[in-house]
Design an enzyme around this catalytic site. Structure first.
Site, short mmCIF file in Angstrom:
data_model
loop_
_atom_site.label_atom_id
_atom_site.label_comp_id
_atom_site.label_asym_id
_atom_site.label_seq_id
_atom_site.Cartn_x
_atom_site.Cartn_y
_atom_site.Cartn_z
N TYR A 1 0.82 -1.22 0.00
CA TYR A 1 0.00 0.00 0.00
C TYR A 1 0.86 1.27 0.00
O TYR A 1 0.37 2.36 -0.26
CB TYR A 1 -0.96 0.06 1.21
CG TYR A 1 -1.88 -1.14 1.35
CD1 TYR A 1 -2.06 -2.05 0.31
CD2 TYR A 1 -2.59 -1.37 2.53
CE1 TYR A 1 -2.90 -3.16 0.45
CE2 TYR A 1 -3.43 -2.46 2.67
CZ TYR A 1 -3.57 -3.36 1.63
OH TYR A 1 -4.39 -4.45 1.78
N SER B 1 -19.72 5.11 11.55
CA SER B 1 -20.87 4.19 11.42
C SER B 1 -20.42 2.77 11.10
O SER B 1 -21.06 1.81 11.55
CB SER B 1 -21.89 4.73 10.41
OG SER B 1 -21.42 4.56 9.11
N ASN B 2 -19.31 2.61 10.39
CA ASN B 2 -18.84 1.24 10.09
C ASN B 2 -18.42 0.49 11.37
O ASN B 2 -18.43 -0.74 11.40
CB ASN B 2 -17.67 1.26 9.10
CG ASN B 2 -18.09 1.69 7.70
OD1 ASN B 2 -19.28 1.76 7.38
ND2 ASN B 2 -17.11 2.00 6.86
N ILE C 1 -12.47 -5.58 7.94
CA ILE C 1 -11.60 -4.40 7.97
C ILE C 1 -12.04 -3.37 6.92
O ILE C 1 -11.31 -3.10 5.96
CB ILE C 1 -10.12 -4.81 7.77
CG1 ILE C 1 -9.97 -5.81 6.59
CG2 ILE C 1 -9.56 -5.43 9.04
CD1 ILE C 1 -8.50 -6.10 6.23
N ARG D 1 -12.67 0.00 4.87
CA ARG D 1 -11.83 1.19 4.66
C ARG D 1 -12.72 2.36 4.25
O ARG D 1 -13.67 2.19 3.51
CB ARG D 1 -10.85 0.87 3.53
CG ARG D 1 -9.94 2.01 3.13
CD ARG D 1 -10.14 2.50 1.70
NE ARG D 1 -10.39 1.49 0.70
CZ ARG D 1 -10.66 1.77 -0.56
NH1 ARG D 1 -10.71 3.01 -0.98
NH2 ARG D 1 -10.88 0.80 -1.43
N ARG E 1 -18.41 7.93 7.94
CA ARG E 1 -18.53 6.51 7.59
C ARG E 1 -17.66 5.65 8.49
O ARG E 1 -18.04 4.54 8.87
CB ARG E 1 -18.12 6.29 6.13
CG ARG E 1 -19.19 6.73 5.16
CD ARG E 1 -18.70 6.55 3.74
NE ARG E 1 -19.76 6.73 2.77
CZ ARG E 1 -19.56 6.70 1.46
NH1 ARG E 1 -18.34 6.51 0.98
NH2 ARG E 1 -20.56 6.87 0.63
N1 LIG Z 1 -5.25 -9.06 1.68
C1 LIG Z 1 -5.62 -8.54 0.53
O1 LIG Z 1 -5.23 -9.02 -0.55
C2 LIG Z 1 -6.53 -7.35 0.53
C3 LIG Z 1 -7.19 -7.00 -0.65
C4 LIG Z 1 -8.05 -5.90 -0.62
C5 LIG Z 1 -8.23 -5.19 0.56
N2 LIG Z 1 -7.54 -5.53 1.70
C6 LIG Z 1 -7.72 -4.77 2.98
O2 LIG Z 1 -9.11 -4.70 3.26
C7 LIG Z 1 -9.50 -3.33 3.40
C8 LIG Z 1 -10.93 -3.13 2.94
O3 LIG Z 1 -11.14 -3.57 1.61
P1 LIG Z 1 -11.32 -2.55 0.38
O4 LIG Z 1 -10.61 -1.30 0.68
O5 LIG Z 1 -10.98 -3.32 -0.85
O6 LIG Z 1 -12.90 -2.31 0.29
P2 LIG Z 1 -14.12 -1.99 1.29
O7 LIG Z 1 -13.66 -1.67 2.65
O8 LIG Z 1 -15.11 -3.09 1.10
O9 LIG Z 1 -14.75 -0.68 0.60
C9 LIG Z 1 -14.09 0.54 0.58
C10 LIG Z 1 -14.90 1.50 -0.28
O10 LIG Z 1 -16.22 1.64 0.26
C11 LIG Z 1 -16.51 3.00 0.52
N3 LIG Z 1 -17.22 3.05 1.80
C12 LIG Z 1 -16.68 2.93 3.05
N4 LIG Z 1 -17.66 2.96 3.98
C13 LIG Z 1 -18.82 3.11 3.33
C14 LIG Z 1 -20.17 3.20 3.77
N5 LIG Z 1 -20.49 3.15 5.06
N6 LIG Z 1 -21.15 3.35 2.82
C15 LIG Z 1 -20.81 3.38 1.50
N7 LIG Z 1 -19.55 3.30 1.02
C16 LIG Z 1 -18.56 3.16 1.94
C17 LIG Z 1 -15.18 3.73 0.54
O11 LIG Z 1 -15.30 5.02 -0.02
P3 LIG Z 1 -15.03 6.37 0.87
O12 LIG Z 1 -13.56 6.37 1.17
O13 LIG Z 1 -15.46 7.45 -0.07
O14 LIG Z 1 -15.89 6.25 2.09
C18 LIG Z 1 -14.31 2.88 -0.38
O15 LIG Z 1 -14.43 3.29 -1.72
C19 LIG Z 1 -8.45 -2.59 2.54
O16 LIG Z 1 -8.43 -1.22 2.80
C20 LIG Z 1 -7.20 -3.34 2.93
O17 LIG Z 1 -6.75 -2.89 4.20
C21 LIG Z 1 -6.72 -6.62 1.70
#
Ligand SMILES: NC(=O)c1ccc[n+]([C@@H]2O[C@H](COP(=O)([O-])OP(=O)(O)OC[C@H]3O[C@@H](n4cnc5c(N)ncnc54)[C@H](OP(=O)(O)O)[C@@H]3O)[C@@H](O)[C@H]2O)c1
Length: 276
Positions: free
Chosen positions: A47, A237-238, A226, A228, A234
């Protein structure tokens, strides 16, 4: 806050994801998340934000012992000679002492698993991390990794949300006394949150679609998530998913959706996923 106990690790069930958070937004959001009550932060070498994550943690003023911090070594660096130096660089960038959990970010068929697991154990023995684990390991590969590891693997971090079953991986995690930490737990904020069935549940509970999905995940034994966000409201609330419950019918309706197999993260180097 639900705490997942897995092979000696105590992992807060909701963590703060930091993929794509960079620069000042990253350090500010990490400090804010801690102020809001998050006690688990997820980052990775890949990252490019460990320095900012560390800055946010230090700025929050929290006692280091209260936080559970995870980082991950990238798949090119999981060979015998590269994993420990990569973990050392991660610890140095974060600047908060050893991490709580060090993960192999993705498996790599070009590198013998036995080398990677031995090197992961060496990182732990050298005191770079309290616990070790993996990410993106299908169930059979997880069985193999566990059999190769001298120390307990405490977690497998995989994509999980109501669009994607992880029945086989979760069963494997349970077999090995491990946690399954859901990444992309709200479907990357995309179509999943606009699913009419999830929107109906959100209305019925006076909650957001993201809260419904996160609640469904953390209600499951050994599952954490986890999410993000770059938005402080947000982030609040998450995390606020511990004061309501889904009924068993509601839970089952969300489980039924997992058969759709809507995998969002599937790069060319991904392993052979479980079919379940
Ligand atoms: N191990 C791996 O290979 C791997 C792969 C992917 C991810 N990860 C980890 O998992 C974490 C989470 O996964 P992710 O970042 O892919 O996706 P996620 O947490 O499922 O979704 C993040 C997205 O959702 C939006 N969001 C957040 N809260 C919201 C809500 N309450 N209502 C509507 N939209 C909302 C965010 O936009 P805003 O910022 O505009 O709120 C962002 O665009 C990552 O940050 C990382 O730490 C690990």
């Amino acid at each position: 806050m639900k705490i997942i106990e897995a092979s000696g690790a105590k992992i807060p069930a909701i963590g703060f994801g930091t993929y794509k958070l960079t620069g000042e937004t990253c350090s500010r959001m990490v400090a804010k998340a801690i102020e809001l009550g998050y006690r688990h932060i997820d980052t990775a070498r890949m990252y490019g934000n460990e320095r900012e994550v560390g800055e946010g943690i230090r700025a929050s003023g929290i006692d280091r012992r209260e936080l559970f911090v995870t980082t991950k070594v990238w798949r090119d660096d999981i060979g015998r000679d590269r994993l420990v130096p990569s973990a050392e660089a991660a610890v140095e960038a974060l600047g908060i002492g050893p991490v709580d959990l060090l993960l192999i970010h993705w498996p790599n068929v070009e590198i013998p698993l036995t080398d990677s697991i031995e090197a992961l154990n060496a990182a732990q023995s050298k005191g770079l991390t309290r616990h070790i684990g993996v990410a993106n390991f299908p169930s059979a590969m997880l069985d193999e990794a566990v059999s190769l590891s001298a120390a307990r693997l405490v977690c497998n971090q995989v994509e999980y949300h109501p669009g994607l079953s992880q029945e086989a991986v979760l069963a494997a995690c349970k077999r090995h006394d491990m946690a399954m930490i859901a990444y992309s737990p709200i479907g990357q904020g995309g179509d999943l949150l606009k699913n009419p069935a999830i929107e109906d549940l959100a209305r019925a509970h006076g909650r957001t679609p993201a809260q419904i999905v996160l609640r469904w995940e953390i209600e499951q034994d050994r599952v954490g998530a986890i999410p993000r966000t770059s938005n402080p409201e947000r982030a609040a609330s998450n995390l606020d998913v511990f004061s309501f419950e889904l009924s068993s019918e509601e839970r089952d309706a969300l489980f039924a959706m997992t058969k759709q197999r809507q995998r969002l993260v599937d790069p060319g180097f991904a392993p052979d996923w479980d079919r379940a």
